[in-house]
Design a protein around this motif. Sequence first.
Motif, PDB file in Angstrom:
ATOM      1  N   TRP A  63      -9.631  18.664 -52.510  1.00  0.00           N
ATOM      2  CA  TRP A  63     -10.170  17.613 -51.639  1.00  0.00           C
ATOM      3  C   TRP A  63     -11.118  18.211 -50.588  1.00  0.00           C
ATOM      4  O   TRP A  63     -11.194  17.693 -49.478  1.00  0.00           O
ATOM      5  N   GLY A 123      -5.610  22.675 -41.819  1.00  0.00           N
ATOM      6  CA  GLY A 123      -5.104  21.368 -41.433  1.00  0.00           C
ATOM      7  C   GLY A 123      -3.668  21.440 -40.939  1.00  0.00           C
ATOM      8  O   GLY A 123      -3.273  20.696 -40.037  1.00  0.00           O
ATOM      9  N   SER A 124      -2.878  22.326 -41.522  1.00  0.00           N
ATOM     10  CA  SER A 124      -1.484  22.462 -41.075  1.00  0.00           C
ATOM     11  C   SER A 124      -1.446  22.922 -39.625  1.00  0.00           C
ATOM     12  O   SER A 124      -0.712  22.360 -38.795  1.00  0.00           O
ATOM     13  N   ASN A 127      -2.268  20.180 -37.289  1.00  0.00           N
ATOM     14  CA  ASN A 127      -1.196  19.226 -36.995  1.00  0.00           C
ATOM     15  C   ASN A 127      -0.098  19.838 -36.127  1.00  0.00           C
ATOM     16  O   ASN A 127       0.494  19.143 -35.307  1.00  0.00           O
ATOM     17  N   TYR A 156       1.169  13.360 -46.052  1.00  0.00           N
ATOM     18  CA  TYR A 156       1.027  14.820 -46.119  1.00  0.00           C
ATOM     19  C   TYR A 156       0.230  15.277 -44.904  1.00  0.00           C
ATOM     20  O   TYR A 156      -0.913  14.857 -44.709  1.00  0.00           O
ATOM     21  N   GLY A 158       0.614  18.826 -43.999  1.00  0.00           N
ATOM     22  CA  GLY A 158       0.540  20.282 -44.078  1.00  0.00           C
ATOM     23  C   GLY A 158       1.876  20.910 -44.398  1.00  0.00           C
ATOM     24  O   GLY A 158       2.879  20.218 -44.603  1.00  0.00           O
ATOM     25  N   ALA A 293     -10.144  19.526 -41.202  1.00  0.00           N
ATOM     26  CA  ALA A 293     -10.182  20.819 -41.919  1.00  0.00           C
ATOM     27  C   ALA A 293     -11.034  20.585 -43.168  1.00  0.00           C
ATOM     28  O   ALA A 293     -12.045  19.885 -43.098  1.00  0.00           O
ATOM     29  N   LYS A 294     -10.625  21.124 -44.284  1.00  0.00           N
ATOM     30  CA  LYS A 294     -11.241  20.884 -45.600  1.00  0.00           C
ATOM     31  C   LYS A 294     -12.761  20.665 -45.565  1.00  0.00           C
ATOM     32  O   LYS A 294     -13.533  21.613 -45.517  1.00  0.00           O
ATOM     33  N   ARG A 422      -5.895  15.440 -60.512  1.00  0.00           N
ATOM     34  CA  ARG A 422      -4.595  15.896 -60.040  1.00  0.00           C
ATOM     35  C   ARG A 422      -3.604  14.774 -60.269  1.00  0.00           C
ATOM     36  O   ARG A 422      -3.982  13.603 -60.202  1.00  0.00           O
TER      37      ARG A 422
HETATM   38  N1  PXG Z   1      -3.482  16.825 -43.490  1.00  0.00           N
HETATM   39  C1  PXG Z   1      -3.860  16.251 -44.639  1.00  0.00           C
HETATM   40  C2  PXG Z   1      -4.148  14.774 -44.648  1.00  0.00           C
HETATM   41  C3  PXG Z   1      -3.975  17.007 -45.799  1.00  0.00           C
HETATM   42  O1  PXG Z   1      -4.321  16.420 -46.952  1.00  0.00           O
HETATM   43  C4  PXG Z   1      -3.310  18.945 -44.519  1.00  0.00           C
HETATM   44  C5  PXG Z   1      -3.226  18.139 -43.407  1.00  0.00           C
HETATM   45  C6  PXG Z   1      -3.010  20.394 -44.378  1.00  0.00           C
HETATM   46  O2  PXG Z   1      -4.160  21.139 -44.497  1.00  0.00           O
HETATM   47  P1  PXG Z   1      -4.089  22.697 -44.934  1.00  0.00           P
HETATM   48  O3  PXG Z   1      -5.489  23.160 -44.673  1.00  0.00           O
HETATM   49  O4  PXG Z   1      -3.107  23.365 -44.054  1.00  0.00           O
HETATM   50  O5  PXG Z   1      -3.676  22.743 -46.355  1.00  0.00           O
HETATM   51  C7  PXG Z   1      -3.709  18.382 -45.738  1.00  0.00           C
HETATM   52  C8  PXG Z   1      -3.816  19.270 -46.941  1.00  0.00           C
HETATM   53  C9  PXG Z   1      -2.491  18.329 -52.862  1.00  0.00           C
HETATM   54  C10 PXG Z   1      -2.716  19.114 -51.622  1.00  0.00           C
HETATM   55  O6  PXG Z   1      -1.853  18.864 -53.754  1.00  0.00           O
HETATM   56  C11 PXG Z   1      -3.218  18.506 -50.487  1.00  0.00           C
HETATM   57  C12 PXG Z   1      -3.391  19.259 -49.333  1.00  0.00           C
HETATM   58  C13 PXG Z   1      -3.087  20.605 -49.333  1.00  0.00           C
HETATM   59  C14 PXG Z   1      -2.592  21.208 -50.482  1.00  0.00           C
HETATM   60  C15 PXG Z   1      -2.390  20.465 -51.631  1.00  0.00           C
HETATM   61  O7  PXG Z   1      -2.944  17.203 -52.971  1.00  0.00           O
HETATM   62  N2  PXG Z   1      -3.818  18.615 -48.189  1.00  0.00           N
END
Ligand code: PXG
Length: 460
Positions: A63, A123-124, A127, A156, A158, A293-294, A422
Amino acid sequence: MSPANAASNTAKWQSQDSAHHLHPFTNPQDLLDKPARVIESAEGVYLTDSEGNRLLDMMAGLWCVNMGYGRPELIEAVERQIRQLPYYNLFFKTSTPPAAELSQLLAEVAPAHVNHTFFTNSGSEANDTVLRMIWRYWDLLGKPEKRIVISRKNAYHGSTIAASSLGGMADMHKQGGVIPNIVHVDQPYWYEQRVTLGRDLDRDEFGRQAAQSIADKIEALGADRVAAFIAEPIQGAGGVIVPPDSYWPEVSRICEHYGILLVADEVICGFGRTGEWFGTDYYDLTPDFMPIAKGLSSGYLPIGGVMVADRVSEVLVHQGGEFNHGFTYSGHPVCAAAAIANVNLMRQTGIVDTVRDSTAPYLQKRLRELGEHPLVGEVRGAGLLGALELVEDKAGFVRFDKDRRVGIRCRDICFDNNLVMRSVGDSMVISPPLVIETADIDVFVERAWKCLDLTQKAIA
Ligand code: PXG
């Protein structure tokens, strides 16, 4: 590279990987049975694996690769910055040009009431930072009893302990628990509710009910104890759950009414995903915090942050004193340079408007054609986010038995047919690079239909 060389490289990487690498969100046993596919390079919206296969990446990495792979503007900005200043920190009254410039650029693209950013690497971490900022804000206002954050099941946010507690993933909670002062309410998942009831249900009526569950929770806990509500504008990893139109206006009203901070987690929805700069713009929200993030760097380098609304930053800046929080790599100059180049490129190319006016309507139209497939019970989506929920009985709202792992089987079939989608349970989700073109979308629809047919045969 010759096929023989490719095969021997692949075997080498796979054996190194199986012997030494613990993968995120993966059952290690599965990789012993079938080693990981090795992605070696990428261009635009296509990945190339170590055997030379070209896969259409309908997930933009995870994403995140919003501007697509191989953009020289980003690569050159990173190279320039790493030569100029590969690292310096932002502690102890220092800054760097990329961190300063990025904070200004973000204030320009954010909603008018959001003008400050605290940088993180993910992103983690964003948060985790939000949670500490929420608590600090209420402490500074002399309301330390306001501690509880309301989140949603299946959210989700993080994988760190605080972020996974804020998230609503039951399987994650089983492996680490939930820290105190975080509670979860129902998500606005219309299809799931119809499965539970076994019948249809008015969409907006359900949206209002889902919002009301937040108000009920606040009443039960006492508004004087509730600090904030956190949610993704559209839930991503939970299966691309697009709320009914009635949901967000009501949630905004409830937060306002009870004096509760609103956190809009923009990690997926931010940076053009919905056809607006932020999910907040898409739903006309006025959040107090926006974790990002992302898409901020299109995933080229790890960088995230918390964007903070004026009413909060005024308290943190003018009444706060020192905020005892930060990361060695907060606002890392090379990552910040990648983010600046990415945001500038987004502006120069007008990609957000292109998504809103052209690619998103086309993708959403063609996704609905896939909804005609006998396996697809519901098509959901907005902007360049989409989901196809695979079900056993479309008319009766009956899902497959979980043990049949239909979604995972479909995902594997897609992968074997050079398509990355996915699975979230039995929902097949997509979130392609924003630079995807209509011809690529046609390739997607053709491959997806074929893979749905193959899945149907495989489970018959
Ligand atoms: N908030 C949201 C809305 C996310 O989608 C995070 C925080 C955490 O971000 P980091 O950069 O710490 O990963 C996410 C991350 C999946 C998948 O399988 C989705 C995410 C991460 C890993 C896997 O869909 N989203």
